[in-house]
Design an enzyme around this catalytic site. Structure first.
Site, mmCIF file in Angstrom:
data_model
loop_
_atom_site.group_PDB
_atom_site.id
_atom_site.type_symbol
_atom_site.label_atom_id
_atom_site.label_comp_id
_atom_site.label_asym_id
_atom_site.label_seq_id
_atom_site.Cartn_x
_atom_site.Cartn_y
_atom_site.Cartn_z
ATOM 1 N N GLY A 99 9.549 -16.554 -10.005
ATOM 2 C CA GLY A 99 10.132 -15.458 -9.216
ATOM 3 C C GLY A 99 11.473 -15.830 -8.599
ATOM 4 N N ARG B 154 13.306 -11.753 -1.129
ATOM 5 C CA ARG B 154 13.276 -11.619 0.326
ATOM 6 C C ARG B 154 13.988 -12.757 1.061
ATOM 7 N NH1 ARG B 154 6.934 -10.491 0.024
ATOM 8 N NH2 ARG B 154 7.320 -11.435 -2.019
ATOM 9 N N LYS C 106 13.580 -19.392 -5.092
ATOM 10 C CA LYS C 106 12.678 -19.605 -3.957
ATOM 11 C C LYS C 106 11.996 -20.970 -3.963
ATOM 12 C CE LYS C 106 8.919 -16.922 -3.505
ATOM 13 N NZ LYS C 106 8.121 -15.827 -2.940
ATOM 14 N N GLY D 51 5.948 -9.918 -12.859
ATOM 15 C CA GLY D 51 4.812 -10.009 -11.946
ATOM 16 C C GLY D 51 3.922 -11.211 -12.220
ATOM 17 N N ARG E 189 26.839 -46.658 5.424
ATOM 18 C CA ARG E 189 26.864 -45.793 4.238
ATOM 19 C C ARG E 189 26.132 -46.461 3.075
ATOM 20 N NH1 ARG E 189 32.897 -45.094 3.615
ATOM 21 N NH2 ARG E 189 32.258 -44.161 1.656
ATOM 22 N N SER F 192 40.248 -60.469 16.034
ATOM 23 C CA SER F 192 40.340 -59.011 16.170
ATOM 24 C C SER F 192 41.591 -58.459 15.504
ATOM 25 C CB SER F 192 40.375 -58.645 17.653
ATOM 26 O OG SER F 192 39.175 -59.037 18.249
ATOM 27 N N ARG G 223 50.738 -63.146 10.654
ATOM 28 C CA ARG G 223 51.482 -62.238 11.527
ATOM 29 C C ARG G 223 52.798 -62.917 11.909
ATOM 30 N NH1 ARG G 223 47.317 -63.871 16.121
ATOM 31 N NH2 ARG G 223 48.541 -65.520 17.082
#
Ligand code: UD1
Ligand code: MG
Length: 476
Positions: free
Chosen positions: A26, A30, A37, A94, A351, A423, A458
């Site tokens: 079906g 509705r 469904k 049906g 994740r 860091s 750096r």
């Protein structure tokens, strides 16, 4: 209760003994949905998957026939792994027509049990009860029914007399007369049939009704007329037969199922505070003495060990968590593995492919993807770790980023045991930092760092004494 049910069923000898047909063709008009469904979900699984799971404990998968039609390919793909058979009903005229179409597949089976693809709470125990009652009464058709407070929308059972197990007819909502609207015994849409009798009579169904459909429910009166025995048996728990024709019914079933899952887990020794605020899928497993705080979602095939605490607002999906793990507020774990004693969050995002080692820490605003973080290693603040293998006893400083993507391909970062990453470092993959090495804070690491070395990536700081003062005085 179905949720702790483990029924071992002896299969009757002779493979053509019992078939189970599941009506799932079906559209579900509705629900007003693009999705068929039976693929709408309750308890984290499609409606149809629940029904198949219950059926598969009664007969082997090869004797389960799912009748598909509307978006049939989508439906069969979604449940193909169950190894069941499919029958295509096209067009859908049906529930009676569904069984007509399945004639070729089902002929030769002595007993045919019919289940509804949109009634997901049905249990193995109740199917067995229906089957037993059917045999005991040597019936042509046995209808599973229930007494409910609000029978609106369901077919009603017209018994020969109040106490009689025999049924005269099933009357659909639209065809009820005033007297019949008072009947509270409803048709579940779940039946057992004598296979031969069903197919000897099914062509007698007519589509002379409000929807111009062949109703399987009309078999009750049809068989009665030819003096065949039609009986009804009530389900012990009326909830089990509830269908999901509307969105409101769907969420009601979902709520019921999830509360039952919480109940099952609490019976097994898990504390769930405010269970009505938690969303826990059906297949979730949690060991004893684990505490689930309010507003937690635990989804899919997640397994959680013992003595864990899952703090509020965390969402865990298809993940494996060991024992004594603390997941602090607002963390998201998706297809992740977390070993014993680890500490996650608050606000971590693990994740798919994240493997967090024993006693490791992943902290505030840390995102991980496809990584191994070794035993006792820590990444406590504001970090992205993707496509990385990180050894044990490693310290990842706040703000560290693995630069794993060059715009085309993903590359790997390998960090040995005992490494200290200062860091605000960026590790440009592919790159290797060998065991015991130090990376100075704020470094951009583009070359491999050998064992026990210090890498500084750096520029040196320049300090100009009095520079600001001079500037200020010039202005004035
Ligand atoms: C049906 C029963 C009703 C019962 C209720 C219980 C009929 C006529 N009515 O009504 O008495 O109280 O179930 O939930 O049977 N389907 C097909 N092919 C079709 C039509 C439907 O496979 O041509 C499938 C649907 O996908 C669904 C099941 O059959 O899974 C039941 O159909 P649905 O339209 O939900 O019937 P109800 O109106 O609920
Ligand atoms: Mg229905």
């Amino acid at each position: 209760m179905r949720y702790s049910l483990k029924v071992m069923v002896k299969m009757p000898s002779g493979s053509k003994h019992t078939a189970i047909a599941i009506m799932a063709a079906g559209k579900g008009t509705r629900l007003k949905s693009k999705l068929p469904k039976v693929l709408h979900e309750v308890g984290g699984k499609p409606l149809l998957a629940h029904v198949i799971a219950a059926a598969a404990q009664v007969v082997p998968a090869k004797d389960i026939y799912v009748i598909i039609g509307h978006e049939g390919e989508k439906v069969s793909n979604a449940v193909a792994s169950a190894g069941v058979q499919f029958v295509v009903q096209e067009p859908q005229r049906g529930t009676g027509h569904a069984l007509m179409v399945a004639h070729k597949s089902l002929e030769g089976y002595e007993q045919i049990i019919v289940l509804s693809g949109d009634a997901p709470l049905i249990t193995t125990a109740t199917i067995l009860k229906l089957q037993g009652f059917h045999r005991e009464h040597k019936a042509a058709m046995t209808i599973l029914t229930a007494e409910v407070e609000n029978p609106f929308g369901y077919g009603r059972i017209i018994r020969k007399s109040v106490k009689s197990p025999e049924v005269k007819a099933i009357v659909e909502q639209k065809a009820l007369n005033k007297q019949q609207t008072k009947i509270k015994e409803i048709n579940s849409g779940i039946y057992a049939f004598d296979g031969k009798v069903l197919y000897a009579n099914i062509d007698g169904l007519s589509a002379d009704n409000a929807h111009r459909e062949y109703y399987l429910t009309d078999m009750a009166a049809l068989l009665g007329k030819s003096k065949k025995r039609v009986v009804a048996v009530k389900a012990d728990d009326p909830h089990e037969i509830l269908g999901s024709n509307t969105r409101a019914e769907l969420v009601e079933l979902d709520r019921f199922m999830r509360m039952a899952t919480c109940q099952r887990l609490m019976n097994d020794g898990v504390t769930i505070f405010y269970p009505e605020t938690c969303v826990i899928d059906n297949d979730v497993q949690i060991d004893s003495d684990t505490v689930i705080e309010p507003f937690v979602q635990i989804l899919g095939k997640t397994k959680i060990g013992e003595d864990c605490r899952i703090r509020s607002y965390s969402i865990i999906r298809n993940s494996h968590i060991g024992d004594r793990v603390m997941v602090r507020y607002g963390s998201i774990l998706d297809e992740a593995t977390v070993a014993d004693g680890a500490l996650i969050g608050p606000y971590s995002h693990l994740r798919p492919g994240s493997e967090i080692g024993e006693n490791a820490h992943v902290g505030n605003f840390v995102e991980t993807k496809k990584i191994k973080l070794g035993k006792g290693s820590k990444a406590n603040h504001l970090t992205y770790l993707g496509d990385a293998e990180i050894g044990s006893g490693v310290n990842i400083g706040a703000g560290t980023i693995t630069c794993n993507y060059d715009g085309v391909n993903k590359h790997k970062t390998i960090i040995g045991d005992g490494v200290f990453v200062g860091s605000d470092s960026t590790l440009v993959a592919p790159v290797k930092i060998e065991k015991g090495a130090y990376v100075a804070a704020a470094s951009c690491i583009t070359d491999d760092v050998p064992e026990d070395a210090l890498a500084l990536g750096r520029s040196r700081q320049i300090t100009k004494p009095g520079w600001v003062k001079e500037k200020r005085e010039k202005k004035g």
